[in-house]
Write an enzyme that holds these catalytic residues in place. Structure first.
Site, PDB file in Angstrom:
ATOM      1  NE  ARG A 132      -3.434  -2.766   0.149  1.00 47.02           N
ATOM      2  CZ  ARG A 132      -3.211  -3.970  -0.415  1.00 47.02           C
ATOM      3  NH1 ARG A 132      -2.116  -4.204  -1.134  1.00 47.02           N
ATOM      4  NH2 ARG A 132      -4.088  -4.945  -0.276  1.00 47.02           N
ATOM      5  CB  ALA A 189      -0.220   2.322   4.036  1.00 50.53           C
ATOM      6  CG  LEU A 245       3.354   0.719  10.797  1.00 48.42           C
ATOM      7  CD1 LEU A 245       1.915   0.254  11.024  1.00 48.42           C
ATOM      8  CD2 LEU A 245       3.738   1.780  11.823  1.00 48.42           C
ATOM      9  N   GLY A 280       2.287   8.969   7.644  1.00 43.02           N
ATOM     10  CA  GLY A 280       3.350   9.562   6.837  1.00 43.02           C
ATOM     11  C   GLY A 280       2.921   9.862   5.412  1.00 43.02           C
ATOM     12  CD  GLU A 299       4.279  12.880   9.237  1.00 43.52           C
ATOM     13  OE1 GLU A 299       4.815  13.698   9.989  1.00 43.52           O
ATOM     14  OE2 GLU A 299       4.571  11.658   9.235  1.00 43.52           O
ATOM     15  CD  GLU A 341       1.026   9.261  12.359  1.00 42.28           C
ATOM     16  OE1 GLU A 341      -0.218   9.212  12.276  1.00 42.28           O
ATOM     17  OE2 GLU A 341       1.752   9.656  11.442  1.00 42.28           O
ATOM     18  N   GLY A 366       6.382  12.065  12.438  1.00 43.97           N
ATOM     19  CA  GLY A 366       7.855  12.181  12.372  1.00 43.97           C
ATOM     20  C   GLY A 366       8.333  12.711  11.038  1.00 43.97           C
TER      21      GLY A 366
HETATM   22  C1  1HE Z   1       1.973  -2.191   5.621  1.00 49.60           C
HETATM   23  C2  1HE Z   1       1.540  -0.899   5.940  1.00 49.60           C
HETATM   24  C3  1HE Z   1       2.415  -0.084   6.709  1.00 49.60           C
HETATM   25  C4  1HE Z   1      -0.019  -1.859   4.805  1.00 49.60           C
HETATM   26  N1  1HE Z   1       3.611  -0.597   7.070  1.00 49.60           N
HETATM   27  N2  1HE Z   1       3.161  -2.661   6.014  1.00 49.60           N
HETATM   28  N3  1HE Z   1       0.283   3.510   8.894  1.00 49.60           N
HETATM   29  C5  1HE Z   1      -0.808   2.816   9.313  1.00 49.60           C
HETATM   30  O1  1HE Z   1      -1.021   2.613  10.482  1.00 49.60           O
HETATM   31  C6  1HE Z   1      -1.712   2.291   8.232  1.00 49.60           C
HETATM   32  C7  1HE Z   1      -1.571   0.791   8.174  1.00 49.60           C
HETATM   33  N4  1HE Z   1      -2.232   0.217   7.021  1.00 49.60           N
HETATM   34  C8  1HE Z   1      -3.586   0.043   6.956  1.00 49.60           C
HETATM   35  O2  1HE Z   1      -4.346   0.454   7.817  1.00 49.60           O
HETATM   36  C9  1HE Z   1      -4.114  -0.686   5.766  1.00 49.60           C
HETATM   37  O3  1HE Z   1      -3.069  -1.472   5.223  1.00 49.60           O
HETATM   38  C10 1HE Z   1      -4.682   0.221   4.652  1.00 49.60           C
HETATM   39  C11 1HE Z   1      -6.003   0.830   5.145  1.00 49.60           C
HETATM   40  C12 1HE Z   1      -3.704   1.334   4.246  1.00 49.60           C
HETATM   41  C13 1HE Z   1      -4.953  -0.618   3.379  1.00 49.60           C
HETATM   42  O4  1HE Z   1      -5.759  -1.727   3.696  1.00 49.60           O
HETATM   43  P1  1HE Z   1      -5.841  -2.960   2.700  1.00 49.60           P
HETATM   44  O5  1HE Z   1      -6.890  -3.888   3.221  1.00 49.60           O
HETATM   45  O6  1HE Z   1      -5.998  -2.458   1.306  1.00 49.60           O
HETATM   46  O7  1HE Z   1      -4.393  -3.668   2.738  1.00 49.60           O
HETATM   47  P2  1HE Z   1      -3.763  -4.606   3.881  1.00 49.60           P
HETATM   48  O8  1HE Z   1      -4.210  -6.024   3.661  1.00 49.60           O
HETATM   49  O9  1HE Z   1      -3.977  -4.061   5.227  1.00 49.60           O
HETATM   50  O10 1HE Z   1      -2.198  -4.482   3.585  1.00 49.60           O
HETATM   51  C14 1HE Z   1      -1.579  -5.109   2.482  1.00 49.60           C
HETATM   52  C15 1HE Z   1      -0.160  -5.387   2.864  1.00 49.60           C
HETATM   53  O11 1HE Z   1       0.502  -4.138   3.085  1.00 49.60           O
HETATM   54  C16 1HE Z   1      -0.032  -6.152   4.160  1.00 49.60           C
HETATM   55  O12 1HE Z   1       1.151  -6.923   4.082  1.00 49.60           O
HETATM   56  P3  1HE Z   1       1.088  -8.504   3.746  1.00 49.60           P
HETATM   57  O13 1HE Z   1       2.541  -8.915   3.742  1.00 49.60           O
HETATM   58  O14 1HE Z   1       0.253  -9.115   4.819  1.00 49.60           O
HETATM   59  O15 1HE Z   1       0.438  -8.606   2.389  1.00 49.60           O
HETATM   60  C17 1HE Z   1       0.152  -5.056   5.185  1.00 49.60           C
HETATM   61  O16 1HE Z   1       0.827  -5.515   6.343  1.00 49.60           O
HETATM   62  C18 1HE Z   1       1.038  -4.111   4.401  1.00 49.60           C
HETATM   63  N5  1HE Z   1       0.987  -2.760   4.926  1.00 49.60           N
HETATM   64  N6  1HE Z   1       0.308  -0.715   5.428  1.00 49.60           N
HETATM   65  C19 1HE Z   1       3.950  -1.843   6.720  1.00 49.60           C
HETATM   66  N7  1HE Z   1       2.099   1.164   7.038  1.00 49.60           N
HETATM   67  C20 1HE Z   1       7.518   9.463   9.816  1.00 49.60           C
HETATM   68  S1  1HE Z   1       6.510   8.894  11.007  1.00 49.60           S
HETATM   69  C21 1HE Z   1       5.029   8.459  10.210  1.00 49.60           C
HETATM   70  C22 1HE Z   1       4.226   7.592  11.131  1.00 49.60           C
HETATM   71  C23 1HE Z   1       3.163   6.851  10.412  1.00 49.60           C
HETATM   72  O17 1HE Z   1       3.031   6.907   9.222  1.00 49.60           O
HETATM   73  S2  1HE Z   1       2.160   5.901  11.412  1.00 49.60           S
HETATM   74  C24 1HE Z   1       0.932   5.282  10.329  1.00 49.60           C
HETATM   75  C25 1HE Z   1       1.317   3.974   9.743  1.00 49.60           C
END
Ligand code: 1HE
Length: 267
Positions: free
Chosen positions: A35, A71, A75, A118, A121, A141, A149
């Site tokens: 994503r 996304a 993480l 992010g 951001e 976050e 961040g």
């Molecule tokens: C990820 C990430 C990620 C997806 N890091 N691997 N961001 C978040 O907290 C958002 C986290 N992501 C989600 O809530 C959802 O993935 C989505 C709503 C964006 C999309 O949902 P969906 O159903 O289309 O996809 P999915 O099945 O959740 O994810 C597909 C794959 O992407 C899956 O990996 P797989 O190996 O199981 O296929 C997920 O683990 C992976 N994936 N998002 C790592 N963010 C500078 S500081 C900034 C601080 C932040 O940004 S905190 C917010 C982080």
């Protein structure tokens, strides 16, 4: 393909793709299976891309492959990081996004699906945001036990107001594209699938401006919004005089007076 384009294309991180539309560069976040989560390599790639932007690229469009713009932070990068590494990581994001925001070419972001953490951001660092109706904004976050961040604590309150950012962090509140537009999340809202074409059209208009005007809009406007009134007015006078002395400005003014330039109409 020119040498400089070769360099820009060759230097790209594997999670980024580049395509040229005349003077508009289109940069795609290209990690749809995750994503478009931003790992260290992608952040470094964004910094390198904007540091080495070829001269013939006058505006950039950034968009995401797949169902979501971005996304946020990858993480899986975070799990074992200590304090010093955490600071360095955040500073790397700051560097990349500062290059984007205060570079030479204005950047238009196309937002769709998740624009979260992010990813929001990154969007906030861009000069213009075009949201497709599927876009939604969130700051997960709060629920992940971490903090912004990538410059979001500085840019987002200026864009949408501190109270709204606090609410999003504390309660997990999300905003959709339609309600987000008037609140400042994006300047444009378009139908699903129409974002890239709209962004390229806007970038084409940007490319048609005198470069000095684009510089002033990118560098002087945000600076003036933050400095005291008297300094801002002096800066404005200096920038206005520099811009109008540019040969491009002289030519454009002569064209208007000779009735060769388009009128300013509402469209
Ligand atoms: C990820 C990430 C990620 C997806 N890091 N691997 N961001 C978040 O907290 C958002 C986290 N992501 C989600 O809530 C959802 O993935 C989505 C709503 C964006 C999309 O949902 P969906 O159903 O289309 O996809 P999915 O099945 O959740 O994810 C597909 C794959 O992407 C899956 O990996 P797989 O190996 O199981 O296929 C997920 O683990 C992976 N994936 N998002 C790592 N963010 C500078 S500081 C900034 C601080 C932040 O940004 S905190 C917010 C982080």
């Amino acid at each position: 393909m020119s040498d400089s384009k070769h360099r820009a294309a060759n230097a790209l991180a594997p999670t980024l793709q580049f395509e040229r539309h005349d003077a508009v560069g289109v940069l795609r976040l290209s990690r749809p299976h995750k994503r478009n989560a931003l790992d260290d390599a992608t952040i470094g790639g964004i910094e390198d891309f904007f540091s080495g932007l070829p001269d013939h690229i006058k505006a950039v469009v950034i968009h995401g492959e797949g169902e979501h713009f971005c996304a946020g932070l990858d993480l899986s990068d975070l799990a074992e990081r200590d304090i010093a590494a955490g600071i360095a990581h955040s500073r790397a994001w700051h560097r990349a996004f500062e290059r984007l925001e205060f570079g030479r070419a204005p950047v238009v972001a196309v937002l769709h699906g998740a624009v979260v953490g992010g990813g929001l951001e990154l969007a906030a660092a861009c000069h213009i945001r075009v949201a497709e109706r599927s876009a939604y904004y969130a700051l997960p976050e709060g629920s992940r036990g971490i903090f912004l961040g990538g410059g979001g604590s500085v840019r987002l309150p200026r864009l949408i107001g501190t109270a709204r950012v606090v609410d999003m962090m504390l309660t997990g509140r999300t905003y959709g594209a339609d309600e987000g537009g008037p609140l400042g999340f994006s300047q444009y809202v378009v139908e699903a699938g129409a974002g890239l074409a709209k962004a390229i059209e806007l970038a084409g208009r940007i490319v048609g401006n005198a470069p000095m005007t684009n510089f002033a809009a990118m560098h002087v406007l945000p600076h003036n919004a933050e400095q005291d009134r008297a300094s801002g007015l002096v800066m404005e006078a200096l920038m206005a005089a520099i811009a109008q002395a540019d040969p491009q400005a002289k030519r454009r003014l002569r064209d208007f007076l000779a009735k060769r330039a388009p009128k300013t109409v509402h469209r």
